[in-house]
Design a protein around this motif. Structure first.
Motif, PDB file in Angstrom:
ATOM      1  N   ILE A   1       3.914 -54.621   5.408  1.00 30.24           N
ATOM      2  CA  ILE A   1       4.489 -55.687   6.230  1.00 30.24           C
ATOM      3  C   ILE A   1       3.402 -56.368   7.060  1.00 30.24           C
ATOM      4  N   SER A   2       2.496 -55.568   7.584  1.00 27.16           N
ATOM      5  CA  SER A   2       1.393 -56.120   8.376  1.00 27.16           C
ATOM      6  C   SER A   2       0.510 -57.028   7.526  1.00 27.16           C
ATOM      7  N   GLU A   3       0.225 -56.602   6.303  1.00 25.25           N
ATOM      8  CA  GLU A   3      -0.575 -57.443   5.406  1.00 25.25           C
ATOM      9  C   GLU A   3       0.140 -58.758   5.095  1.00 25.25           C
ATOM     10  N   ILE A   4       1.447 -58.689   4.882  1.00 28.16           N
ATOM     11  CA  ILE A   4       2.224 -59.905   4.608  1.00 28.16           C
ATOM     12  C   ILE A   4       2.164 -60.844   5.812  1.00 28.16           C
ATOM     13  N   ALA A   5       2.323 -60.281   7.008  1.00 24.91           N
ATOM     14  CA  ALA A   5       2.275 -61.115   8.219  1.00 24.91           C
ATOM     15  C   ALA A   5       0.899 -61.752   8.385  1.00 24.91           C
ATOM     16  N   THR A   6      -0.152 -60.991   8.119  1.00 22.22           N
ATOM     17  CA  THR A   6      -1.513 -61.533   8.223  1.00 22.22           C
ATOM     18  C   THR A   6      -1.728 -62.655   7.213  1.00 22.22           C
ATOM     19  N   LYS A   7      -1.299 -62.419   5.974  1.00 21.81           N
ATOM     20  CA  LYS A   7      -1.454 -63.455   4.937  1.00 21.81           C
ATOM     21  C   LYS A   7      -0.603 -64.682   5.252  1.00 21.81           C
ATOM     22  N   THR A   8       0.568 -64.444   5.833  1.00 22.17           N
ATOM     23  CA  THR A   8       1.421 -65.573   6.221  1.00 22.17           C
ATOM     24  C   THR A   8       0.734 -66.409   7.285  1.00 22.17           C
ATOM     25  N   ASN A   9       0.114 -65.749   8.248  1.00 28.54           N
ATOM     26  CA  ASN A   9      -0.623 -66.488   9.285  1.00 28.54           C
ATOM     27  C   ASN A   9      -1.779 -67.279   8.686  1.00 28.54           C
ATOM     28  N   LEU A  10      -2.449 -66.713   7.675  1.00 31.13           N
ATOM     29  CA  LEU A  10      -3.518 -67.468   6.998  1.00 31.13           C
ATOM     30  C   LEU A  10      -2.948 -68.681   6.271  1.00 31.13           C
ATOM     31  N   LEU A  11      -1.790 -68.511   5.643  1.00 28.64           N
ATOM     32  CA  LEU A  11      -1.147 -69.647   4.983  1.00 28.64           C
ATOM     33  C   LEU A  11      -0.787 -70.733   5.994  1.00 28.64           C
ATOM     34  N   VAL A  12      -0.313 -70.309   7.152  1.00 22.59           N
ATOM     35  CA  VAL A  12       0.027 -71.267   8.217  1.00 22.59           C
ATOM     36  C   VAL A  12      -1.225 -72.028   8.646  1.00 22.59           C
ATOM     37  N   LEU A  13      -2.304 -71.295   8.800  1.00 16.13           N
ATOM     38  CA  LEU A  13      -3.564 -71.935   9.185  1.00 16.13           C
ATOM     39  C   LEU A  13      -4.006 -72.937   8.110  1.00 16.13           C
ATOM     40  N   ASN A  14      -3.932 -72.524   6.859  1.00 14.31           N
ATOM     41  CA  ASN A  14      -4.295 -73.438   5.763  1.00 14.31           C
ATOM     42  C   ASN A  14      -3.380 -74.658   5.737  1.00 14.31           C
ATOM     43  N   ALA A  15      -2.087 -74.442   5.943  1.00 14.06           N
ATOM     44  CA  ALA A  15      -1.148 -75.566   5.955  1.00 14.06           C
ATOM     45  C   ALA A  15      -1.466 -76.522   7.100  1.00 14.06           C
ATOM     46  N   ALA A  16      -1.823 -75.982   8.261  1.00 15.62           N
ATOM     47  CA  ALA A  16      -2.168 -76.827   9.408  1.00 15.62           C
ATOM     48  C   ALA A  16      -3.434 -77.632   9.114  1.00 15.62           C
ATOM     49  N   ILE A  17      -4.410 -76.994   8.461  1.00 14.81           N
ATOM     50  CA  ILE A  17      -5.647 -77.698   8.102  1.00 14.81           C
ATOM     51  C   ILE A  17      -5.341 -78.816   7.107  1.00 14.81           C
ATOM     52  N   GLU A  18      -4.526 -78.519   6.100  1.00 15.78           N
ATOM     53  CA  GLU A  18      -4.159 -79.532   5.107  1.00 15.78           C
ATOM     54  C   GLU A  18      -3.378 -80.676   5.751  1.00 15.78           C
ATOM     55  N   ALA A  19      -2.500 -80.342   6.696  1.00 12.61           N
ATOM     56  CA  ALA A  19      -1.743 -81.393   7.389  1.00 12.61           C
ATOM     57  C   ALA A  19      -2.683 -82.271   8.198  1.00 12.61           C
ATOM     58  N   ALA A  20      -3.689 -81.676   8.809  1.00 12.49           N
ATOM     59  CA  ALA A  20      -4.663 -82.459   9.584  1.00 12.49           C
ATOM     60  C   ALA A  20      -5.481 -83.352   8.667  1.00 12.49           C
ATOM     61  N   ARG A  21      -5.830 -82.841   7.501  1.00  9.22           N
ATOM     62  CA  ARG A  21      -6.589 -83.659   6.537  1.00  9.22           C
ATOM     63  C   ARG A  21      -5.765 -84.835   6.027  1.00  9.22           C
ATOM     64  N   ALA A  22      -4.475 -84.606   5.869  1.00 10.85           N
ATOM     65  CA  ALA A  22      -3.606 -85.653   5.332  1.00 10.85           C
ATOM     66  C   ALA A  22      -3.375 -86.753   6.354  1.00 10.85           C
ATOM     67  N   GLY A  23      -3.672 -86.494   7.594  1.00  8.64           N
ATOM     68  CA  GLY A  23      -3.525 -87.516   8.626  1.00  8.64           C
ATOM     69  C   GLY A  23      -2.079 -87.656   9.054  1.00  8.64           C
ATOM     70  N   ALA A  24      -1.723 -88.840   9.410  1.00  7.48           N
ATOM     71  CA  ALA A  24      -0.388 -89.123   9.939  1.00  7.48           C
ATOM     72  C   ALA A  24       0.698 -88.754   8.942  1.00  7.48           C
ATOM     73  N   ALA A  25       0.454 -88.964   7.686  1.00  3.59           N
ATOM     74  CA  ALA A  25       1.466 -88.648   6.673  1.00  3.59           C
ATOM     75  C   ALA A  25       1.705 -87.149   6.573  1.00  3.59           C
ATOM     76  N   GLY A  26       0.670 -86.361   6.833  1.00  2.00           N
ATOM     77  CA  GLY A  26       0.791 -84.909   6.724  1.00  2.00           C
ATOM     78  C   GLY A  26       1.403 -84.249   7.931  1.00  2.00           C
ATOM     79  N   ARG A  27       1.579 -84.983   8.995  1.00  2.15           N
ATOM     80  CA  ARG A  27       2.134 -84.390  10.209  1.00  2.15           C
ATOM     81  C   ARG A  27       3.647 -84.233  10.128  1.00  2.15           C
ATOM     82  N   GLY A  28       4.209 -84.716   9.096  1.00  2.00           N
ATOM     83  CA  GLY A  28       5.660 -84.631   8.968  1.00  2.00           C
ATOM     84  C   GLY A  28       6.108 -83.261   8.511  1.00  2.00           C
ATOM     85  N   GLY A  29       6.553 -83.199   7.259  1.00  2.00           N
ATOM     86  CA  GLY A  29       7.156 -81.985   6.716  1.00  2.00           C
ATOM     87  C   GLY A  29       6.241 -80.788   6.655  1.00  2.00           C
ATOM     88  N   GLY A  30       4.978 -80.991   6.243  1.00  2.00           N
ATOM     89  CA  GLY A  30       4.061 -79.864   6.075  1.00  2.00           C
ATOM     90  C   GLY A  30       3.811 -79.111   7.364  1.00  2.00           C
TER      91      GLY A  30
END
Length: 123
Positions: A68-97
């Motif tokens: 469970i701890s590994e899943i939570a850690t990997k989930t947090n990494l996915l969240v971080l990656n999603a936030a980075i991708e949303a920032a790269r996408a600019g205004a359009a990425g700030r929506g759903g992602g």
């Protein structure tokens, strides 16, 4: 073996009867002591089985907590990656992602906290 100076039958002599009763009572005490030792051994064996079972359960719980701890850690990494991708996408990425990333993070944080508390209890 205890030899009594009394005939086996009949018990006409009161002192012989009392003497035999005392010896029988002594034998009963010895038998009781032997039973107590056997009961103690049995209780010790049962206690050892409980301890082994608890250790096995501890290891199983520990393994689940680690997963469970590994899943939570990997989930947090996915969240971080999603936030980075949303920032790269600019205004359009700030929506759903970014909304999805934030919601996933809300799920991962309590999971990580709970697994940390469980690990502390197990240590």
């Amino acid at each position: 073996m205890i030899v009594l100076n009394c005939p086996l039958v009949p018990y006409n002599n009161l002192s012989c009867v009392v003497n035999r009763a005392r010896h029988i009572a002594g034998f009963i005490k010895i038998i009781g002591a032997v039973r107590n030792v056997e009961d103690e051994r049995s209780a010790k064996a049962a206690h050892e089985r409980v301890i082994v079972n608890n250790i096995e359960t501890y290891h199983q719980v520990s393994e689940v907590v680690n997963v469970i701890s590994e899943i939570a850690t990997k989930t947090n990494l996915l969240v971080l990656n999603a936030a980075i991708e949303a920032a790269r996408a600019g205004a359009a990425g700030r929506g759903g992602g970014s909304v999805v990333a934030e919601e996933v993070k809300k799920l991962a944080d309590p999971t990580q906290s709970a697994t940390s508390r469980i690990k502390k209890m197990l240590d």
